[in-house]
Design a protein around this motif. Structure first.
Motif, PDB file in Angstrom:
ATOM      1  N   HIS A   1       0.855  -1.189   0.000  1.00 14.63           N
ATOM      2  CA  HIS A   1       0.000   0.000   0.000  1.00 14.63           C
ATOM      3  C   HIS A   1       0.887   1.233   0.000  1.00 14.63           C
ATOM      4  CE1 HIS A   1      -3.749  -2.179   0.643  1.00 14.63           C
ATOM      5  NE2 HIS A   1      -3.003  -2.996   1.342  1.00 14.63           N
TER       6      HIS A   1
ATOM      7  N   GLY B   1      -4.044  -0.878  -3.052  1.00 12.53           N
ATOM      8  CA  GLY B   1      -2.709  -1.438  -3.030  1.00 12.53           C
ATOM      9  C   GLY B   1      -2.339  -2.046  -4.370  1.00 12.53           C
TER      10      GLY B   1
ATOM     11  N   ASP C   1       0.489   5.084   0.862  1.00 15.18           N
ATOM     12  CA  ASP C   1      -0.319   6.149   1.457  1.00 15.18           C
ATOM     13  C   ASP C   1       0.415   7.481   1.351  1.00 15.18           C
ATOM     14  OD1 ASP C   1      -2.071   4.121   2.251  1.00 15.18           O
ATOM     15  OD2 ASP C   1      -1.155   3.958   4.229  1.00 15.18           O
TER      16      ASP C   1
ATOM     17  N   ASP D   1      -4.215   4.452   0.774  1.00 12.10           N
ATOM     18  CA  ASP D   1      -4.330   3.711  -0.484  1.00 12.10           C
ATOM     19  C   ASP D   1      -5.188   2.492  -0.176  1.00 12.10           C
ATOM     20  OD1 ASP D   1      -3.988   2.197  -2.783  1.00 12.10           O
ATOM     21  OD2 ASP D   1      -1.926   1.649  -2.306  1.00 12.10           O
TER      22      ASP D   1
END
Length: 72
Positions: free
Chosen positions: A5, A19, A7, A16
């Protein structure tokens, strides 16, 4: 393949949700740099505001961070 992921973080996090499945941590860091470059291209106002891309694995463990400010 593990899921990672990406972010966007500063004092808060923009998560996020989906992913991406990638082969390893090194590729995840490469993808984070690509995301950061694209963000700065599309949103230049983010530069200088201490944003980073936080990379975590499917277990929620931090793999690394890519600060947007170092990508000039």
């Amino acid at each position: 393949m593990p899921r990672y992921h990406f972010d966007l973080v500063d004092s808060k996090t923009i998560a996020d949700e989906g992913g991406a499945e990638l082969p390893d941590d090194v590729k995840a860091l490469d993808v984070a740099e690509e995301i950061a470059r694209q963000l700065l291209k599309e949103r230049p106002e983010l530069e200088g505001r201490r944003f980073s891309i936080l990379i975590t694995n499917q277990d929620g463990e931090e793999i690394g961070r890519v600060p947007l400010d170092i990508l000039h």
